[in-house]
Design an enzyme around this catalytic site. Structure first.
Site, PDB file in Angstrom:
ATOM      1  N   GLU A 409       0.834  -1.210   0.000  1.00 59.31           N
ATOM      2  CA  GLU A 409       0.000   0.000   0.000  1.00 59.31           C
ATOM      3  C   GLU A 409       0.870   1.261   0.000  1.00 59.31           C
ATOM      4  O   GLU A 409       0.503   2.286  -0.569  1.00 59.31           O
ATOM      5  CB  GLU A 409      -0.962   0.012   1.192  1.00 59.31           C
ATOM      6  CG  GLU A 409      -1.923  -1.180   1.261  1.00 59.31           C
ATOM      7  CD  GLU A 409      -2.740  -1.408  -0.010  1.00 59.31           C
ATOM      8  OE1 GLU A 409      -2.896  -0.459  -0.798  1.00 59.31           O
ATOM      9  OE2 GLU A 409      -3.200  -2.552  -0.217  1.00 59.31           O
ATOM     10  N   HIS A 412       1.583   2.209  -3.529  1.00 62.54           N
ATOM     11  CA  HIS A 412       0.490   2.989  -4.122  1.00 62.54           C
ATOM     12  C   HIS A 412       0.545   4.431  -3.621  1.00 62.54           C
ATOM     13  O   HIS A 412       0.352   5.380  -4.381  1.00 62.54           O
ATOM     14  CB  HIS A 412      -0.872   2.406  -3.719  1.00 62.54           C
ATOM     15  CG  HIS A 412      -1.210   1.106  -4.382  1.00 62.54           C
ATOM     16  ND1 HIS A 412      -1.171   0.937  -5.743  1.00 62.54           N
ATOM     17  CD2 HIS A 412      -1.609  -0.079  -3.874  1.00 62.54           C
ATOM     18  CE1 HIS A 412      -1.527  -0.297  -6.035  1.00 62.54           C
ATOM     19  NE2 HIS A 412      -1.804  -0.943  -4.920  1.00 62.54           N
TER      20      HIS A 412
END
Ligand SMILES: [Zn+2]
Length: 624
Positions: A409, A412
């Site tokens: 994550e 991202h």
């Protein structure tokens, strides 16, 4: 048009809330909770902004029919559009994040519903923009850009719309195509009803006398049952049930393939593949190269199957053994603080700019770590608040999975952060085709770092084995699916018949090519020919799964380059991280140092996969 919202990427880790370290959000120290109130201090402030945006949407609507009138109008409409979208992303980001903290709070749910209603209003009031831009002659567009230097930020946005001119029809035909769209989802709807509600399920009696009704979730549960005879039974019953319905399921899928071709042909594309890929301006050769390269590398897959046979300790490996974990789970434990330290060490090769931003994410409350009652499960990163920073939702369980989810994550988040920082809003939203590169590149770096620093061979084996599984299932399995999709579309496009029986023959040919179907590699039992009917993607989203394979291949290759070449590779890689949608995905990847049309990324990824297997074999040989 509200694309950015869908870029909330979810990697489910299924953390059980009962393991939670904290009973309520209030008990958690602030530094482990995200600071959502950075966006709006209070809900009253949010409401005010809501009203402002709603008025903006009304104003934008007044530009309908006027975009081509003069360059000044064109610029003010696009600027208003950009400001509206930027404001709306922030607004819905706040509502959604607040809601996800505790899904039981109805006041927050109301905010989400309110922002969704505004989203619908915005969609309606902006729907004229693309068709109107498409209609403006390109000479006139050039003139607008010459007259208004401030339009420069919108160059790619406008070009990406205008390039579809050759595939746009007259008003009448467009209307017919739009109404035909109503029929386009029928196969998916019919398939969903049959598969989930009406299809009868077989029953299987296990060796302990238990009778299991084999629906999809029971299949997922029992396909890893320890007793091998039971496993074989489960597979046979489950897939032979698809054989019973292969004509119906085949007709549904064939209808979908024909619909794909109908739209492609009418939009003046040679094939459904070309149409599908052109949405992101991706050349067909990217797809065919994936299949060509992976076929070339089938020996690497088969080497892994032989290794699996050895690790599972079976005489002959069967397809029904493939879901069995090849390595023993090792309980690696990390606190959040330990996890952060490991992530910072792992990402050191990314250079100071990247590293300092990750530190900010840790120190400035970008991440919400712990599971609490009512919190949304899984994990995601949301980069929607352009003028602020991304937020990460985690359900930290303290194991390897948690750590690898956090670094995923964080990939991202860095991609969103840098794209937001270096691109104007209208170019900040990165396309799906590159969306999983930054995340899985980080995962690859983490696995490499942890293997190098593993304390025991057991730990090393667990890490290597998990990574190897990821490569096999994502790269080879998804490519075999991509190959199947292509083959069935080709039959319709070449005016050949396509039935369930033919699909099973095509699937059988592909699956036996990949998995060998010989006793020294892996036996593919005959009922696996019907496995295609089990994959919902084929009916739901054509030509989608190949992106799972390509992103992981490019990401693994970038990670390899970063590890071996260091700084020069990192500098190029920033072209993706900072690129947003300033260029087409394929060009961004090229600028970052990999040509998707060559074999380089595939060679590097296979090198890594073979290296992982070398290391596993070394440990196994030592054990002997
Ligand atoms: Zn992801």
């Amino acid at each position: 048009m509200l694309k950015k919202l869908f870029l909330v990427l979810i990697a489910f880790s299924f953390v059980n809330v009962s393991f939670a370290q904290y009973k309520s959000r209030d008990e958690i120290p602030l530094k482990y909770k995200w600071d959502i109130h950075l966006l709006y201090k209070t809900n009253t402030e949010w409401q005010k902004d809501y009203n402002r945006l709603s008025k903006m949407a009304d104003k934008l609507k007044t530009y309908e029919g006027k975009l081509s009138s003069d360059s000044k109008t064109f610029l003010s409409a696009l600027s208003l559009y950009s400001d509206l979208m930027k404001g709306y992303y922030k607004l819905s980001d706040y509502a959604q994040r607040l809601y996800d903290q505790d899904l039981r709070v109805s006041a927050n749910q109301q905010l989400v519903e309110q922002s969704e209603a505004l989203g619908t209003k915005i969609s309606e009031s902006t729907s004229f923009i693309r068709p109107e831009i498409l209609k403006i002659p390109s000479e006139r567009i050039h003139q607008f850009f010459d007259e208004q230097p401030k339009l420069a930020d919108f160059d790619f946005f406008v070009e990406d719309i205008q390039r579809l001119k050759a595939h746009t029809l007259g008003d009448k035909e467009e209307k017919i195509l739009a109404s035909a769209q109503m029929l386009a989802n029928s196969p998916s709807t019919i398939h969903g009803i049959f598969e989930n509600a009406e299809k009868p399920f077989p029953e299987v009696k296990l060796s302990n006398g238990k009778i299991v009704e084999l629906n999809s979730s029971a299949y997922v549960q029992y396909r890893t049952v320890k007793n091998r005879k039971d496993r074989a039974k489960i597979f046979k019953a489950f897939f032979n049930n698809y054989k019973r319905f292969q004509n119906t399921l085949g007709a549904i899928l064939a209808a979908k393939v024909k619909i794909d071709y109908f739209f492609a042909k009418n939009r003046k594309y040679k094939t459904a593949l070309a149409y599908s890929l052109d949405k992101n301006n991706i050349p067909v050769k990217v797809y065919t190269n994936l299949i060509k390269q992976m076929n070339k590398n089938i020996p690497t897959l088969q080497r892994m199957l032989k290794l699996m046979k050895r690790m599972l300790g079976v005489d002959t490996l069967h397809y029904y053994d493939l879901y069995m974990p090849i390595v023993k789970h090792v309980d690696m434990k990390f606190t959040v603080d330990e996890g952060q330290k490991i992530i910072l060490k792992t990402l050191k090769p990314m250079g100071p700019e990247y590293l300092n931003t990750v530190k900010r994410a840790f120190n400035e409350r970008w991440v919400d770590y712990y599971p609490t009652p009512g919190k949304r499960s899984g994990a995601y990163s949301s980069g929607a608040a352009y003028d602020y920073h991304p937020f990460i939702l985690m359900n930290w369980h303290g194991d390897y999975n948690s750590l690898s989810t956090l670094i995923h994550e964080m990939g991202h988040t860095m991609h969103s952060y840098f794209s937001n920082k270096y691109q104007p809003f209208i170019k900040s939203d990165y396309p799906i085709f590159v969306a999983e590169i930054a995340s899985t590149c980080n995962e690859s770096l983490l696995n490499n770092y942890l293997v190098q620093h593993a304390k025991t061979d057991k730990e090393k084996l667990f890490l290597l084995g998990s990574y190897l599984e990821l490569l096999r299932t994502t790269i080879f399995r998804q490519t075999s699916f991509a190959e199947f999709e292509w083959e069935i579309h080709k039959r319709i496009e070449n005016k050949q018949p396509l039935t369930g029986g033919i699909m099973s023959k095509i699937y059988w040919k592909i699956v036996t090519k990949y998995y060998g179907n010989t006793p020294d590699v892996c036996i593919v039992d005959p009922y696996i020919a019907y496995e295609w009917a089990y994959i919902p993607h084929f009916v739901d989203y054509s030509y989608y799964v190949y992106q799972y394979a390509t992103s992981l291949i490019y990401a693994t290759a970038f990670a390899q380059k970063i590890i071996t070449e260091g700084k020069p590779a990192v500098e190029k890689y920033y072209n993706i991280l900072k690129g947003g949608s300033s260029d087409y995905p394929i060009n961004l990847i090229k600028k970052a140092g990999i040509n998707p049309l060559s074999s380089e990324a595939f060679d590097l990824t296979m090198k890594r996969m073979n290296n992982v297997m070398d290391q596993i074999e070394n440990i196994l040989n030592k054990k002997k």
